[in-house]
Design an enzyme around this catalytic site. Structure first.
Site, PDB file in Angstrom:
ATOM      1  N   HIS A 118     -10.602 -89.230  47.191  1.00 53.74           N
ATOM      2  CA  HIS A 118     -10.675 -90.120  48.367  1.00 53.74           C
ATOM      3  C   HIS A 118     -10.684 -89.350  49.687  1.00 53.74           C
ATOM      4  O   HIS A 118     -10.954 -89.940  50.736  1.00 53.74           O
ATOM      5  CB  HIS A 118      -9.513 -91.111  48.360  1.00 53.74           C
ATOM      6  CG  HIS A 118      -9.509 -92.030  47.188  1.00 53.74           C
ATOM      7  ND1 HIS A 118     -10.611 -92.773  46.826  1.00 53.74           N
ATOM      8  CD2 HIS A 118      -8.537 -92.314  46.282  1.00 53.74           C
ATOM      9  CE1 HIS A 118     -10.327 -93.481  45.755  1.00 53.74           C
ATOM     10  NE2 HIS A 118      -9.074 -93.229  45.399  1.00 53.74           N
ATOM     11  N   ASP A 155     -12.258 -91.679  37.133  1.00 48.33           N
ATOM     12  CA  ASP A 155     -11.086 -92.339  37.686  1.00 48.33           C
ATOM     13  C   ASP A 155     -11.419 -93.821  37.894  1.00 48.33           C
ATOM     14  O   ASP A 155     -12.583 -94.174  38.117  1.00 48.33           O
ATOM     15  CB  ASP A 155     -10.740 -91.684  39.025  1.00 48.33           C
ATOM     16  CG  ASP A 155      -9.400 -92.101  39.588  1.00 48.33           C
ATOM     17  OD1 ASP A 155      -8.433 -91.332  39.435  1.00 48.33           O
ATOM     18  OD2 ASP A 155      -9.328 -93.186  40.198  1.00 48.33           O
ATOM     19  N   HIS A 157     -10.860 -95.631  40.365  1.00 50.68           N
ATOM     20  CA  HIS A 157     -11.253 -95.886  41.746  1.00 50.68           C
ATOM     21  C   HIS A 157     -12.527 -95.119  42.091  1.00 50.68           C
ATOM     22  O   HIS A 157     -12.724 -93.994  41.627  1.00 50.68           O
ATOM     23  CB  HIS A 157     -10.127 -95.482  42.713  1.00 50.68           C
ATOM     24  CG  HIS A 157      -8.839 -96.187  42.442  1.00 50.68           C
ATOM     25  ND1 HIS A 157      -7.769 -95.584  41.809  1.00 50.68           N
ATOM     26  CD2 HIS A 157      -8.459 -97.456  42.705  1.00 50.68           C
ATOM     27  CE1 HIS A 157      -6.780 -96.452  41.699  1.00 50.68           C
ATOM     28  NE2 HIS A 157      -7.170 -97.594  42.237  1.00 50.68           N
ATOM     29  N   ASP A 232      -6.004 -93.799  35.137  1.00 50.12           N
ATOM     30  CA  ASP A 232      -5.695 -95.112  35.699  1.00 50.12           C
ATOM     31  C   ASP A 232      -6.575 -96.255  35.200  1.00 50.12           C
ATOM     32  O   ASP A 232      -6.278 -97.422  35.510  1.00 50.12           O
ATOM     33  CB  ASP A 232      -5.658 -95.087  37.235  1.00 50.12           C
ATOM     34  CG  ASP A 232      -6.757 -94.260  37.861  1.00 50.12           C
ATOM     35  OD1 ASP A 232      -7.697 -93.857  37.144  1.00 50.12           O
ATOM     36  OD2 ASP A 232      -6.689 -94.000  39.079  1.00 50.12           O
TER      37      ASP A 232
END
Length: 309
Positions: A118, A155, A157, A232
């Protein structure tokens, strides 16, 4: 040679309490788990400041390294910007860079941290301070270790920071398979994006992964892969919104590792996210990627270790 594994004591920043949403203890727990079964680690140097400038605004880098990040940016990241956090993130970047060198030499390598996808050029976000994969890819290209990089980001995200950093760099092919309904709400386009619906389980996920990998290798033709193996997507993750089981994560990691190994492409594994309250369970799931890369790159006739239950 056994799979090279990179670890630095600074990966586990003790200034982050167990009550924090980010389970920082997973790094030391994973290292302890691997040590207990006989693994040894290569220790990286902290990334020098000039490497960080390859992917980040120098003024932001200075603010992190001097603990002078403004309050708004610190809130966006999710950590107080202390010297311990600065040391941790420099160690993490250094670890991914070392793992890239070792992967080129040995076929694959793992850093027991990283995947901070991110963090963008402008600054950090979502528990990510510096984008270790972006820095390591630029270092590898600059040093002539490779000519074309693929980032395979699994991931849960979207890899928004990585996508934005490499938007104009055709030497790096970015690919993200994530939960479409999850954060970040604004998802700058990767070279390849697959957004899965909330609640997708093992079967749907693994079917999508097959096409995802086929497309990456046909379009990118990389000679170095960075694999963000965030755990995740697991059904018990607090921030995930997907429903993979342990077996589903194991199979995901096996598919990625074998797809790279079949093509003879050096592969760097990094941990990515994992936010279940039980940090030991998160650490155990992160070990699946280590096992998968070890098995995929094991010399013919040698049995690679398997993950204990």
């Amino acid at each position: 040679m056994a799979l090279p594994i990179v670890h630095h004591p600074d990966y586990d920043a003790e200034s982050v309490p167990d009550s924090h949403r980010f389970p920082m203890r997973k790094y030391s727990l994973l290292a302890d788990r691997l040590r207990a079964r006989g693994e040894t680690f290569a220790v990286p140097a902290h990334a020098p400041e000039r490497w960080l400038h390859l992917a980040h605004d120098p003024s932001y880098v200075t603010a992190v390294l001097t603990s002078s990040v403004d309050a708004k940016t610190a809130r966006k990241i999710g950590f107080d910007m202390t010297p311990a956090i600065a040391a941790r993130t420099r160690a993490s970047v250094g670890g991914t860079c070392l793992a890239a060198r070792l992967a080129v030499q040995h076929g694959a390598a793992v850093s027991l941290a990283g995947g901070s996808h991110h963090a963008s050029y402008e600054g950090g976000a979502g528990f990510c301070v510096f984008n270790d994969v972006a820095v390591a890819a630029r270092v590898a290209l600059e040093e002539g270790l490779c000519r074309k990089v693929a980032v395979i980001d699994c991931d849960v995200h979207h890899g928004d920071g990585t996508a934005s950093i490499f938007a104009e760099d055709d030497r790096v092919f970015t690919a993200s398979m994530h939960c479409e309904d999850n954060w970040p709400r604004i998802k700058p386009p990767s070279d390849l994006d697959i957004g899965l619906p909330r609640g997708a389980g093992d079967s749907d996920y693994l079917d999508a992964l097959d096409g995802f990998l086929t497309t990456i290798f046909s379009r990118a033709k990389p000679d170095l892969v960075f694999y963000n193996a965030g755990v995740d997507p697991h059904q018990n993750d607090r921030l995930g919104l997907l429903s993979l089981s342990d077996d589903g994560l194991r199979e995901r990691d096996r598919k990625v590792a074998e797809a790279c190994a079949r093509r003879g492409i050096p592969t760097v594994g990094v941990l990515g996210g994992g936010y279940e309250k039980d940090a030991a369970a998160v650490a155990r799931r992160h070990s699946f990627m280590v096992d998968a890369l070890a098995a995929a790159t094991a010399p013919e006739g040698r049995s690679a270790f398997s993950s204990p239950q």
